[in-house]
Structure formats: C-alpha cells, structure tokens
Design a protein around this motif. Structure first.
Motif, mmCIF file in Angstrom:
data_model
loop_
_atom_site.group_PDB
_atom_site.id
_atom_site.type_symbol
_atom_site.label_atom_id
_atom_site.label_comp_id
_atom_site.label_asym_id
_atom_site.label_seq_id
_atom_site.Cartn_x
_atom_site.Cartn_y
_atom_site.Cartn_z
ATOM 1 N N THR A 228 0.745 -1.134 0.162
ATOM 2 C CA THR A 228 -0.011 -0.081 0.082
ATOM 3 C C THR A 228 0.926 1.290 -0.046
ATOM 4 O O THR A 228 0.529 2.131 -0.587
ATOM 5 N N LEU A 229 2.043 1.132 0.868
ATOM 6 C CA LEU A 229 2.702 2.322 0.902
ATOM 7 C C LEU A 229 3.534 2.777 -0.376
ATOM 8 O O LEU A 229 3.636 3.647 -0.813
ATOM 9 N N ALA A 230 3.715 1.571 -1.142
ATOM 10 C CA ALA A 230 4.455 1.778 -2.486
ATOM 11 C C ALA A 230 3.453 2.185 -3.231
ATOM 12 O O ALA A 230 3.845 3.150 -4.091
ATOM 13 N N TYR A 231 2.242 2.178 -3.365
ATOM 14 C CA TYR A 231 1.269 2.880 -4.351
ATOM 15 C C TYR A 231 1.234 4.199 -3.794
ATOM 16 O O TYR A 231 1.118 5.061 -4.709
ATOM 17 N N TRP A 232 0.950 4.626 -2.437
ATOM 18 C CA TRP A 232 1.044 5.891 -2.103
ATOM 19 C C TRP A 232 2.368 6.733 -2.426
ATOM 20 O O TRP A 232 2.167 7.781 -2.748
ATOM 21 N N SER A 233 3.374 5.985 -2.412
ATOM 22 C CA SER A 233 4.505 6.604 -2.881
ATOM 23 C C SER A 233 4.771 7.111 -4.304
ATOM 24 O O SER A 233 5.043 8.094 -4.602
ATOM 25 N N MET A 234 3.927 6.197 -5.116
ATOM 26 C CA MET A 234 3.848 6.651 -6.546
ATOM 27 C C MET A 234 3.068 7.842 -6.666
ATOM 28 O O MET A 234 3.397 8.671 -7.486
ATOM 29 N N ALA A 235 1.907 7.680 -5.914
ATOM 30 C CA ALA A 235 0.935 8.814 -6.012
ATOM 31 C C ALA A 235 1.726 9.988 -5.655
ATOM 32 O O ALA A 235 1.379 11.246 -6.076
ATOM 33 N N GLN A 236 2.427 10.021 -4.574
ATOM 34 C CA GLN A 236 3.259 11.245 -4.023
ATOM 35 C C GLN A 236 3.993 11.824 -4.944
ATOM 36 O O GLN A 236 4.301 12.963 -5.171
ATOM 37 N N ASN A 237 4.918 10.664 -5.883
ATOM 38 C CA ASN A 237 5.604 11.171 -7.042
ATOM 39 C C ASN A 237 4.938 11.891 -7.867
ATOM 40 O O ASN A 237 5.338 13.111 -8.611
ATOM 41 N N VAL A 238 3.794 11.360 -8.314
ATOM 42 C CA VAL A 238 2.815 12.116 -9.377
ATOM 43 C C VAL A 238 2.606 13.255 -8.841
ATOM 44 O O VAL A 238 2.507 14.303 -9.566
ATOM 45 N N PHE A 368 -1.767 19.419 4.483
ATOM 46 C CA PHE A 368 -2.734 18.201 4.923
ATOM 47 C C PHE A 368 -2.708 17.102 4.195
ATOM 48 O O PHE A 368 -1.888 16.894 3.147
ATOM 49 N N GLU A 369 -2.994 15.896 4.762
ATOM 50 C CA GLU A 369 -2.875 14.612 4.063
ATOM 51 C C GLU A 369 -3.971 13.735 3.320
ATOM 52 O O GLU A 369 -5.250 14.295 4.069
ATOM 53 N N ILE A 370 -3.621 13.275 2.448
ATOM 54 C CA ILE A 370 -4.889 12.308 1.846
ATOM 55 C C ILE A 370 -4.051 10.942 1.817
ATOM 56 O O ILE A 370 -3.243 10.738 1.111
ATOM 57 N N GLY A 371 -4.793 10.139 2.635
ATOM 58 C CA GLY A 371 -4.114 8.803 3.088
ATOM 59 C C GLY A 371 -2.727 9.100 3.403
ATOM 60 O O GLY A 371 -2.481 9.460 4.519
ATOM 61 N N GLN A 372 -1.920 8.320 2.766
ATOM 62 C CA GLN A 372 -0.103 8.557 3.107
ATOM 63 C C GLN A 372 0.526 9.606 2.281
ATOM 64 O O GLN A 372 1.669 9.923 2.326
ATOM 65 N N MET A 373 -0.414 10.805 1.719
ATOM 66 C CA MET A 373 0.260 11.558 0.986
ATOM 67 C C MET A 373 0.223 12.760 1.707
ATOM 68 O O MET A 373 -1.065 13.102 2.108
#
Length: 530
Positions: A228-238, A368-373
């Motif tokens: 899950t964190l890997a997906y959130w990391s990708m979203a953060q990079n986007v 602010f945070e959205i999930g782990q972003m």
C-alpha cells in the motif's frame, strides 16, 4: 437532613483518603532505590487526576527532589544559590531551601522511557482533548502493556472521534506487548494494519520476529502495508511531478506564444519572472510596515502589479532591443542575454545580492494529508494558479480579436500584414503579454523558491525544454510537456539524483526532437512564415 450530612461527611472522608493515597504514592518516589522506581512510577500513574502527570513530568526533567528534613517529595526550581520548593500535590509554595537540604531523585534512560509511557497513561484522563490525544500517541509509541487498564477506561469514556481512534491504536500496540492470547493479538494486528501507516511497521516488526499465528499475521500485515505504501509513494511522486510541472508551465507558457509570433529566442525571459518575484517582495514589505492587517491579501495585490511591471519592461525590451533585430535570431539571443545580465545587476544594486524573504499568507501555509500523501497548501495553490493562468491565456488567444490577430500572425506574418493587421503592434503586445505572464509566474514562484537576482536563470533552460518538447507556439503542447517532464523528472530523482535526472530528461528531449523537430503538437502553417 441526617442523610445529607452523612453523604457530605462520606464525600469529605473519601476525598481526604484519595489525597492521602496520592501523597503516599508521590512520596514513595523518594523512598525507593533506583531498581524500585519503575514500580513506584507505575503506581503513581494509576492515580486519577492531573497531579501524577505533573509529578512524572518534573521527575523526567530532573526537577523532583526529596526534602531531607521530613522526606517530603517536592518540585524544586533553582534560584541563585538555593531552591524554590513547591508541593506537587497541593501546589502550595513551601519557600526556599538550601541545596544541601534537598536531594534529587535520580533516574536513568530506561526509567525515562517508563516515565513517558506512564505520564501518557495518566494524561489519558485529562479534560483537554489535545492532551488526551498526545497521551494516546505516547502510549502507542511506548507499547506499554501496563497502560492497558487506563486505555480501556479512557476508551469507555471517550467521545472525540480523533482521540478515540488514537486510543484504539494505542491499545492495539499495548496488546502486542502484553501476554494476551494469539486471537486477541491477531485482532490488534488487524486494527494496526487497517491504518496502512508507516508508523505501525516497527510495532508489527517486533511481533513478526516471534512465532505462532500472531507472528504470521504480523508478517502478512507488514507485506500488505508495504504494498500500500508503495502505491501511495507513486501517488506522492505524481503529485510532486504535477507540482514541478506547474512551475515549468508558469515559467514557459509565455515563451510558447513568443516563439510562435516572432521567432525570437529571448534569454531575458527568466528576468521577467525575477521582476515579478521582487514586485511581490516590495508589496509585502510595504504591507508589513504600513498595513500589516492586509498581509493575507499581499499576493492578490502583487499579481496585477507584477504583471504591469514585467509587461512594461517587456515592451521596452521589444521596442529598443528586439525590433531592430527581427529575422536575426542569433543576434537577438545575444542581445537578450545581455539584457538579462543588465537586469540581474540592476536588481543586485537595488536589493542586494542576498536572498529576500517572501512570506506565505495564512491560506497558503501548512499542509494536509490524503491517505499517506502529504500536500502543502502553497504547492496546491500554485498548481491551481498555473492552471488558471493557462485557462486565461487560452481564452485570450481563442476568444478575443487580439487572439485571432495573434494566431493569424503566427501562421503567416506576411499575409496577416497584407490584410491590414498591424503586425508590429501585435508583436509588441504579444511580448508585453508574455512578459506580464512571466511576471505573475514570479509571484507564484516566490512562494516556493528563493527570491534572488538569479531566480530567472534557474528556469530559463527548463522553459526552453518545455516549449521545444511541447511544440513551439502551442499552449496545449506546453501544458502536456510541462506536466510530463515534471512527473518524469520526479520519478527519476530517487534513482538517479536531481542533477542526473535533469540530464537524462535533456538527453531524452534531444533524441525526441530528432524524430519530431516540431515537438508533440506542432502548429500548422508555420513553414510559410518568413
């Protein structure tokens, strides 16, 4: 009447007994040796009220002493060569005492951890929700199984959703450190895993090192959280890429139309961005000194002023430097590069060579945070601002007579002149609009970058890359190119580093224009321009 008196007396006796128990628990800290302090600390933490947290806080800070004359535990604050003493239970000031009259209760690092956990447990009953939340988070980190009774009691009374969620996580953390059954621990693991947070990984890792069903459940939970964190990391990079893309869009959008109309390589474009940033600095300085109540409006005030300052400078450059050099791109490149150096030196003479502070209004501060972003407000507003600038420029070019004339000059300058369009004025106004947009880009960039004489030079090369990649003179191409390069750059940075990532992007663009010299979205008809 007798019943009322009896109830009143019972209440008084109960209150007196509670105070006596609390006093005894506090004084016990001064009677036991180091190896017995842990138990005394936990006994005190189990007492109700705010006094235990206050006493434990003083103990952790090294301010808890024993008065040698009567063994009373006191809070001592140094004042000159003596101590000011305070009774931690009643809060009564006990006067001064010489250093030789008191003895500090000494602790070690292991006891400090016990104190933090115990203080957190006692603070769970605080009437202040913020303190209860802080206490729950402290227990969560300490994983103290001894706090379970206090956590259960606090959960039964808690009404604040945020605090209750923190208490549930703290309880789950404490259960994994307790002697609970595997079934109970598996339920605790499920509670922790449901957060998907990086913070629960150390707690689950400790359980996963063991054996049995709980260890297997912890291992599976760790695997799911890491995915899950890997997906959130990708979203953060986007998101970081979109943020960088919005910066590139602001810096490059003016160049996109200048190239299309005049074919001018303007090396002073970055200095228009710099002028906008310094205009913002001047506006904020005036507001700070004369109208401090308007600070939250400073950026909105700076926007039209930055556009005006940069636009006027753009017209001046076009009239004096560029107009005599139309059709001579190499000469305009050298001339505008000289203009950029002049403007940089002028700013150094006026404002100095050091960075200048441009503050964030309250509505552009924080995150602010959205999930782990994590999303900062200044970056969010910058993205929205860049899209608003894009939309405004698109409407100008496609829904106004000026935009129609500009597009006609872009496609065929000679034919546009033949049908009565004043191409020199269109060129001058285009240069003014382009410079003005760069100026308001400087307002946005001042919120995320240092305002210095070199600000523009940081973006000029990136701006040209965006324009060439997207297609000279095409707004949609500029938008797509800016966002694409921003996202690609942010995905490359973790592997290649910031400098090498930019080099790889540049190499990619060089290879790309070998196949598509006109970029992603080339304008039709530019080949007839002369």
């Amino acid at each position: 009447m007798r019943r009322l008196i009896a109830a009143f007396l019972i209440l008084i006796f109960a209150s007196t007994a509670a105070v006596a128990d609390l006093r005894e628990s506090v004084n016990a800290l001064g009677k036991v040796k180091l190896d017995g302090l842990e138990e005394a600390i936990k006994t005190l933490a189990a007492q109700p009220g705010e006094v235990p947290a206050k006493v434990l806080g003083a103990l952790g800070e090294g301010d808890l002493y024993v008065r040698k004359s009567d063994g009373l535990v006191v809070i001592a604050e140094e004042a000159g060569g003596a101590f000011n003493l305070t009774d931690p239970v009643s809060g009564e000031e006990l006067g001064q005492a010489a250093k030789s009259d008191v003895s500090r209760i000494r602790i070690n690092n292991a006891l400090r951890r016990v104190i933090r956990a115990a203080a957190g447990g006692s603070a769970l009953a605080s009437p202040d929700a913020a303190k209860r939340l802080e206490a729950a988070q402290a227990v969560f980190k300490s994983r103290d199984a001894a706090a379970l009774p206090a956590l259960d009691e606090a959960l039964a009374k808690e009404t604040d959703p945020q605090v209750k969620s923190a208490l549930e996580l703290a309880r789950a953390s404490a259960l994994l450190a307790s002697s609970a059954t595997d079934e109970v621990k598996e339920a605790a693991i499920a509670t922790l895993a449901a957060t998907g947070s990086r913070d629960v990984l150390p707690i689950l890792s400790t359980t996963a090192e063991g054996s049995g069903p709980a260890a297997l459940a912890a291992q599976q939970a760790i695997s799911e959280i890491e995915t899950t964190l890997a997906y959130w990391s990708m979203a953060q990079n986007v998101w970081f890429g979109i943020s960088l893309g919005s910066v590139l869009l602001l810096a490059a959008i003016g160049l996109a139309i200048t190239f299309g109309v005049m074919g001018v390589i303007n090396m002073a474009h970055g200095e228009m961005v710099m002028l906008g940033a310094y205009t913002t600095f001047v506006v904020q300085e005036v507001i700070r000194t004369s109208f401090p109540g308007l600070f939250d409006w400073s950026l909105l005030i700076a926007l039209p002023l930055a556009f005006l300052v940069a636009a006027l400078m753009g017209i001046l450059i076009e009239r004096i430097v560029i107009r005599p050099l139309y059709g001579r791109p190499l000469e305009t490149l050298l001339a505008t590069w000289g203009v950029s150096l002049i403007l940089q030196q002028a700013i150094r003479m006026i404002f100095g060579p050091t960075n200048r502070e441009v503050g964030n209004p309250s509505w552009a501060s924080g995150a602010f945070e959205i999930g782990q972003m994590s999303i900062t407000y200044n970056r969010l507003w910058l993205v929205l601002f860049s899209l608003a600038v894009f939309a405004g420029l698109y409407l100008l070019l496609n829904k106004t007579s000026f935009g129609l004339q500009l597009r006609a000059v872009t496609q065929n300058r000679r034919m546009a002149s033949a049908i009565g369009i004043k191409t020199p004025w269109v060129g001058a106004l285009t240069f003014a609009v382009r410079s003005g947009i760069a100026g308001i880009a400087g307002v946005g960039l001042s919120q995320i970058d240092n305002v210095s004489p070199d600000l523009g030079q940081s973006y000029i090369i990136d701006s040209f890359m965006v324009v060439v990649f997207g297609g000279v003179g095409n707004l949609w191409g500029t938008l797509v190119a800016a966002m694409t390069l921003g996202i690609v750059n942010k995905f490359l940075e973790p592997f290649a580093g910031a400098v090498l990532a930019k080099i790889l992007v540049l190499v990619f663009i060089i290879l790309f224009i070998q196949k598509r010299p006109r970029g992603l979205f080339a304008l039709k008809g530019r080949f007839v321009d002369a």
